[in-house]
Design a protein around this motif. Structure first.
Motif, PDB file in Angstrom:
ATOM      1  N   GLN A  69      37.145 -33.777 -49.330  1.00  0.00           N
ATOM      2  CA  GLN A  69      38.375 -34.517 -49.064  1.00  0.00           C
ATOM      3  C   GLN A  69      38.093 -35.482 -47.920  1.00  0.00           C
ATOM      4  O   GLN A  69      37.429 -35.114 -46.950  1.00  0.00           O
ATOM      5  CB  GLN A  69      39.507 -33.584 -48.633  1.00  0.00           C
ATOM      6  CG  GLN A  69      40.018 -32.687 -49.732  1.00  0.00           C
ATOM      7  CD  GLN A  69      41.172 -31.840 -49.222  1.00  0.00           C
ATOM      8  OE1 GLN A  69      41.021 -31.113 -48.239  1.00  0.00           O
ATOM      9  NE2 GLN A  69      42.304 -31.949 -49.873  1.00  0.00           N
ATOM     10  N   ASP A 122      39.202 -37.753 -44.708  1.00  0.00           N
ATOM     11  CA  ASP A 122      40.207 -37.814 -43.654  1.00  0.00           C
ATOM     12  C   ASP A 122      40.729 -39.243 -43.551  1.00  0.00           C
ATOM     13  O   ASP A 122      40.251 -40.135 -44.274  1.00  0.00           O
ATOM     14  CB  ASP A 122      39.639 -37.285 -42.337  1.00  0.00           C
ATOM     15  CG  ASP A 122      38.557 -38.169 -41.722  1.00  0.00           C
ATOM     16  OD1 ASP A 122      38.361 -39.331 -42.174  1.00  0.00           O
ATOM     17  OD2 ASP A 122      37.899 -37.705 -40.773  1.00  0.00           O
ATOM     18  N   CYS A 177      34.382 -37.476 -45.063  1.00  0.00           N
ATOM     19  CA  CYS A 177      34.593 -36.205 -45.748  1.00  0.00           C
ATOM     20  C   CYS A 177      34.857 -35.113 -44.715  1.00  0.00           C
ATOM     21  O   CYS A 177      34.148 -35.011 -43.713  1.00  0.00           O
ATOM     22  CB  CYS A 177      33.377 -35.853 -46.596  1.00  0.00           C
ATOM     23  SG  CYS A 177      33.511 -34.243 -47.390  1.00  0.00           S
ATOM     24  N   LEU A 178      35.874 -34.286 -44.969  1.00  0.00           N
ATOM     25  CA  LEU A 178      36.197 -33.196 -44.056  1.00  0.00           C
ATOM     26  C   LEU A 178      35.093 -32.145 -44.000  1.00  0.00           C
ATOM     27  O   LEU A 178      34.939 -31.455 -43.000  1.00  0.00           O
ATOM     28  CB  LEU A 178      37.515 -32.533 -44.470  1.00  0.00           C
ATOM     29  CG  LEU A 178      38.756 -33.406 -44.327  1.00  0.00           C
ATOM     30  CD1 LEU A 178      39.964 -32.703 -44.928  1.00  0.00           C
ATOM     31  CD2 LEU A 178      38.999 -33.784 -42.883  1.00  0.00           C
ATOM     32  N   ARG A 238      31.312 -34.801 -43.225  1.00  0.00           N
ATOM     33  CA  ARG A 238      31.490 -35.894 -42.264  1.00  0.00           C
ATOM     34  C   ARG A 238      30.769 -37.181 -42.656  1.00  0.00           C
ATOM     35  O   ARG A 238      30.491 -38.025 -41.823  1.00  0.00           O
ATOM     36  CB  ARG A 238      31.079 -35.476 -40.841  1.00  0.00           C
ATOM     37  CG  ARG A 238      31.767 -34.214 -40.333  1.00  0.00           C
ATOM     38  CD  ARG A 238      33.281 -34.225 -40.453  1.00  0.00           C
ATOM     39  NE  ARG A 238      33.854 -35.284 -39.637  1.00  0.00           N
ATOM     40  CZ  ARG A 238      35.047 -35.806 -39.862  1.00  0.00           C
ATOM     41  NH1 ARG A 238      35.783 -35.390 -40.855  1.00  0.00           N
ATOM     42  NH2 ARG A 238      35.507 -36.757 -39.100  1.00  0.00           N
ATOM     43  N   TRP A 260      30.045 -32.555 -37.463  1.00  0.00           N
ATOM     44  CA  TRP A 260      29.529 -31.720 -38.555  1.00  0.00           C
ATOM     45  C   TRP A 260      28.623 -30.643 -37.999  1.00  0.00           C
ATOM     46  O   TRP A 260      27.863 -30.864 -37.061  1.00  0.00           O
ATOM     47  CB  TRP A 260      28.749 -32.590 -39.543  1.00  0.00           C
ATOM     48  CG  TRP A 260      28.032 -31.808 -40.597  1.00  0.00           C
ATOM     49  CD1 TRP A 260      28.581 -31.292 -41.731  1.00  0.00           C
ATOM     50  CD2 TRP A 260      26.645 -31.455 -40.624  1.00  0.00           C
ATOM     51  NE1 TRP A 260      27.613 -30.643 -42.465  1.00  0.00           N
ATOM     52  CE2 TRP A 260      26.423 -30.721 -41.806  1.00  0.00           C
ATOM     53  CE3 TRP A 260      25.584 -31.669 -39.771  1.00  0.00           C
ATOM     54  CZ2 TRP A 260      25.169 -30.214 -42.140  1.00  0.00           C
ATOM     55  CZ3 TRP A 260      24.340 -31.168 -40.102  1.00  0.00           C
ATOM     56  CH2 TRP A 260      24.146 -30.454 -41.287  1.00  0.00           C
TER      57      TRP A 260
END
Length: 66
Positions: free
Chosen positions: A17, A19, A24-25, A28, A58
């Motif tokens: 996903q 942010d 990407c959550l 990163r 991360w």
């Protein structure tokens, strides 16, 4: 010339996903960085794994029991 598979694993943790900043959550990386991961040299991947991604927060996923 070597036809070996990539030696630096992907930082993907399966949490895919983005942010609000477009990272990407889970790993990163930006969408563009994810798309180009396979085309990066081992040196570029190593730089991401040891410098760029940790600077973004991360952390590597350590399998249970290790």
């Amino acid at each position: 010339m070597s036809n070996s598979l990539a030696t630096i694993a992907s930082p993907c943790s399966g949490v895919c996903q983005l942010d609000p900043a477009g990272l990407c959550l889970g790993c990163r990386r930006s969408g563009q960085e994810i798309a180009f991961w396979r085309q990066m040299s081992d040196a570029e991947r190593s730089r991401y794994m040891h410098e760029i991604l940790p600077a973004r927060g991360w952390q590597p996923v350590v399998p249970a029991g290790e």
